[in-house]
Scaffold this active site. Structure first.
Site, PDB file in Angstrom:
ATOM      1  N   ARG A  12      11.832  -0.096  11.647  1.00 26.19           N
ATOM      2  CA  ARG A  12      10.477  -0.250  12.207  1.00 26.19           C
ATOM      3  C   ARG A  12      10.431  -1.464  13.114  1.00 26.19           C
ATOM      4  NH1 ARG A  12       5.669   0.527   7.904  1.00 26.19           N
ATOM      5  NH2 ARG A  12       4.650  -0.762   9.492  1.00 26.19           N
ATOM      6  N   ARG A  30      -9.547   0.606   8.584  1.00 27.89           N
ATOM      7  CA  ARG A  30      -9.074  -0.743   8.925  1.00 27.89           C
ATOM      8  C   ARG A  30     -10.077  -1.492   9.789  1.00 27.89           C
ATOM      9  NH1 ARG A  30      -3.223   0.265   8.231  1.00 27.89           N
ATOM     10  NH2 ARG A  30      -2.024  -1.625   8.506  1.00 27.89           N
ATOM     11  N   ARG A  55      -0.039  -9.000  13.261  1.00 25.39           N
ATOM     12  CA  ARG A  55      -0.644  -7.971  12.389  1.00 25.39           C
ATOM     13  C   ARG A  55      -1.528  -8.616  11.331  1.00 25.39           C
ATOM     14  NH1 ARG A  55       4.764  -5.137  10.706  1.00 25.39           N
ATOM     15  NH2 ARG A  55       3.488  -3.988   9.219  1.00 25.39           N
ATOM     16  N   LYS A  96       0.832  -1.206   0.000  1.00 19.65           N
ATOM     17  CA  LYS A  96       0.000   0.000   0.000  1.00 19.65           C
ATOM     18  C   LYS A  96       0.876   1.270   0.000  1.00 19.65           C
ATOM     19  CE  LYS A  96      -2.137  -1.160   3.849  1.00 19.65           C
ATOM     20  NZ  LYS A  96      -1.627  -2.492   4.249  1.00 19.65           N
ATOM     21  N   ARG A 141      11.996  -5.753   4.880  1.00 20.15           N
ATOM     22  CA  ARG A 141      11.961  -4.323   5.202  1.00 20.15           C
ATOM     23  C   ARG A 141      12.529  -4.093   6.607  1.00 20.15           C
ATOM     24  NH1 ARG A 141       6.373  -1.105   4.869  1.00 20.15           N
ATOM     25  NH2 ARG A 141       5.873  -2.357   6.691  1.00 20.15           N
TER      26      ARG A 141
HETATM   27  P1  B4P Z   1       4.508  -1.476   2.053  1.00 20.00           P
HETATM   28  O1  B4P Z   1       4.046  -0.874   0.801  1.00 20.00           O
HETATM   29  O2  B4P Z   1       5.304  -0.568   2.915  1.00 20.00           O
HETATM   30  O3  B4P Z   1       3.366  -2.112   2.961  1.00 20.00           O
HETATM   31  P2  B4P Z   1       2.062  -1.553   3.609  1.00 20.00           P
HETATM   32  O4  B4P Z   1       0.991  -2.398   3.039  1.00 20.00           O
HETATM   33  O5  B4P Z   1       1.943  -0.066   3.425  1.00 20.00           O
HETATM   34  O6  B4P Z   1       2.392  -1.817   5.167  1.00 20.00           O
HETATM   35  P3  B4P Z   1       1.745  -1.838   6.610  1.00 20.00           P
HETATM   36  O7  B4P Z   1       0.333  -2.343   6.566  1.00 20.00           O
HETATM   37  O8  B4P Z   1       2.731  -2.583   7.413  1.00 20.00           O
HETATM   38  O9  B4P Z   1       1.811  -0.412   7.207  1.00 20.00           O
HETATM   39  P4  B4P Z   1       0.951   0.646   7.969  1.00 20.00           P
HETATM   40  O10 B4P Z   1       1.906   1.742   8.081  1.00 20.00           O
HETATM   41  O11 B4P Z   1      -0.344   0.925   7.290  1.00 20.00           O
HETATM   42  O12 B4P Z   1       5.354  -2.742   1.654  1.00 20.00           O
HETATM   43  C1  B4P Z   1       6.015  -3.582   2.572  1.00 20.00           C
HETATM   44  C2  B4P Z   1       7.364  -4.020   2.033  1.00 20.00           C
HETATM   45  O13 B4P Z   1       7.205  -4.769   0.836  1.00 20.00           O
HETATM   46  C3  B4P Z   1       8.297  -2.862   1.684  1.00 20.00           C
HETATM   47  O14 B4P Z   1       9.568  -3.131   2.168  1.00 20.00           O
HETATM   48  C4  B4P Z   1       8.309  -2.828   0.165  1.00 20.00           C
HETATM   49  O15 B4P Z   1       9.549  -2.385  -0.362  1.00 20.00           O
HETATM   50  C5  B4P Z   1       8.047  -4.271  -0.199  1.00 20.00           C
HETATM   51  N1  B4P Z   1       7.299  -4.388  -1.462  1.00 20.00           N
HETATM   52  C6  B4P Z   1       6.262  -3.614  -1.846  1.00 20.00           C
HETATM   53  N2  B4P Z   1       5.809  -4.008  -3.069  1.00 20.00           N
HETATM   54  C7  B4P Z   1       6.609  -5.085  -3.437  1.00 20.00           C
HETATM   55  C8  B4P Z   1       6.640  -5.939  -4.589  1.00 20.00           C
HETATM   56  N3  B4P Z   1       5.808  -5.781  -5.617  1.00 20.00           N
HETATM   57  N4  B4P Z   1       7.555  -6.937  -4.627  1.00 20.00           N
HETATM   58  C9  B4P Z   1       8.422  -7.107  -3.589  1.00 20.00           C
HETATM   59  N5  B4P Z   1       8.449  -6.311  -2.475  1.00 20.00           N
HETATM   60  C10 B4P Z   1       7.546  -5.320  -2.406  1.00 20.00           C
HETATM   61  O16 B4P Z   1       0.556   0.053   9.420  1.00 20.00           O
HETATM   62  C11 B4P Z   1       1.462  -0.131  10.495  1.00 20.00           C
HETATM   63  C12 B4P Z   1       0.729  -0.257  11.858  1.00 20.00           C
HETATM   64  O17 B4P Z   1       0.078   1.010  12.199  1.00 20.00           O
HETATM   65  C13 B4P Z   1      -0.433  -1.262  11.954  1.00 20.00           C
HETATM   66  O18 B4P Z   1       0.036  -2.569  12.261  1.00 20.00           O
HETATM   67  C14 B4P Z   1      -1.284  -0.655  13.104  1.00 20.00           C
HETATM   68  O19 B4P Z   1      -0.773  -0.971  14.372  1.00 20.00           O
HETATM   69  C15 B4P Z   1      -1.156   0.843  12.908  1.00 20.00           C
HETATM   70  N6  B4P Z   1      -2.265   1.413  12.099  1.00 20.00           N
HETATM   71  C16 B4P Z   1      -2.115   2.001  10.860  1.00 20.00           C
HETATM   72  N7  B4P Z   1      -3.315   2.414  10.391  1.00 20.00           N
HETATM   73  C17 B4P Z   1      -4.247   2.071  11.342  1.00 20.00           C
HETATM   74  C18 B4P Z   1      -5.665   2.209  11.422  1.00 20.00           C
HETATM   75  N8  B4P Z   1      -6.379   2.760  10.425  1.00 20.00           N
HETATM   76  N9  B4P Z   1      -6.304   1.740  12.530  1.00 20.00           N
HETATM   77  C19 B4P Z   1      -5.623   1.197  13.540  1.00 20.00           C
HETATM   78  N10 B4P Z   1      -4.260   1.018  13.532  1.00 20.00           N
HETATM   79  C20 B4P Z   1      -3.575   1.457  12.436  1.00 20.00           C
END
Ligand code: B4P
Length: 191
Positions: free
Chosen positions: A134, A89, A146, A14, A128
């Site tokens: 992180r 979420r 998670r 995302k 990552r």
């Molecule tokens: P990202 O792109 O960083 O993943 P994400 O889905 O954004 O991550 P996440 O769900 O952990 O984060 P959030 O900050 O929302 O990709 C992950 C990795 O994969 C990266 O290293 C990237 O380089 C790699 N990658 C991406 N695409 C790739 C591909 N095509 N091929 C290979 N590698 C690839 O959430 C973090 C925490 O915040 C949650 O656990 C929760 O505690 C809290 N939180 C956030 N929003 C919340 C909400 N609305 N309500 C309650 N808690 C919340």
């Protein structure tokens, strides 16, 4: 106003795809994960509370994230549209977002849902964790917590938007550019 939700389990890409999408479509990026990490790095009371929850792999309380999103919407009255990343979420967050957007007469155009296998999610997040600093990415137990939170509380959010025929499933495996191109094809059909 053109509003999109980018949806998917932790590590589904995302944050990665959001950066490319906001550059192409001129949307304002609202990531609750980034907003929470900013509170943590500034060591605010909210950040301190959030850090202990995030380090366990759990979701931060609804009222906290809804408040952050409400303030961010008010702070950007001239935005062309918003890309919501990692929000909503929970079902309660989805209902709150709909109410906030109703006031602006700017509903969600689509929810783009990235589909990625669990093995791939864990592999990406551990990788990552080697460099991101992180704390929620370095421990496989926390990563699995998670993913469990996602299945228990977040997956239902897609059902909520399915009722309004707004969910578009997108294959989230492949190169970053391949996935970006799939997302753009779906957005261009709706823009
Ligand atoms: P990202 O792109 O960083 O993943 P994400 O889905 O954004 O991550 P996440 O769900 O952990 O984060 P959030 O900050 O929302 O990709 C992950 C990795 O994969 C990266 O290293 C990237 O380089 C790699 N990658 C991406 N695409 C790739 C591909 N095509 N091929 C290979 N590698 C690839 O959430 C973090 C925490 O915040 C949650 O656990 C929760 O505690 C809290 N939180 C956030 N929003 C919340 C909400 N609305 N309500 C309650 N808690 C919340």
């Amino acid at each position: 106003m053109f509003n999109l939700i980018l949806f998917g389990p932790p590590g589904s890409g995302k944050g990665t795809q959001s950066e490319k999408l906001i550059a192409k479509y001129g949307l304002k990026h609202l990531s609750t994960g980034d907003l929470l990490r900013s509170e943590i790095s500034r060591q605010t009371p909210l950040g301190k509370e959030a850090k202990s929850i995030m380090d366990k792999g759990q979701l931060v309380p609804d009222e906290v994230v809804i408040g952050m999103i409400s303030s961010a919407l008010d702070a950007n009255p001239d935005a062309r549209g918003f890309l919501f990343d990692g929000f909503p979420r929970t079902a309660a967050q989805a209902e709150a977002l709909d109410k906030l957007l109703e006031l602006k007469e700017a509903p969600i155009a689509a929810m783009l849902a990235l589909e990625v296998s669990e093995d791939e999610l864990i592999k990406r997040l551990l990788k990552r964790g080697e460099t991101s600093g992180r704390s929620d990415d370095t421990n496989e137990v926390v990563i699995r917590a998670r993913i469990t939170e996602y299945h228990n509380k977040t997956a239902v959010v897609a059902d909520y938007y399915k009722k309004f025929d707004k969910v578009v499933m997108v294959k989230g495996e492949g190169t970053i550019d391949e996935i970006f191109s799939r997302l753009c094809t779906e957005i261009d059909k709706r823009a």
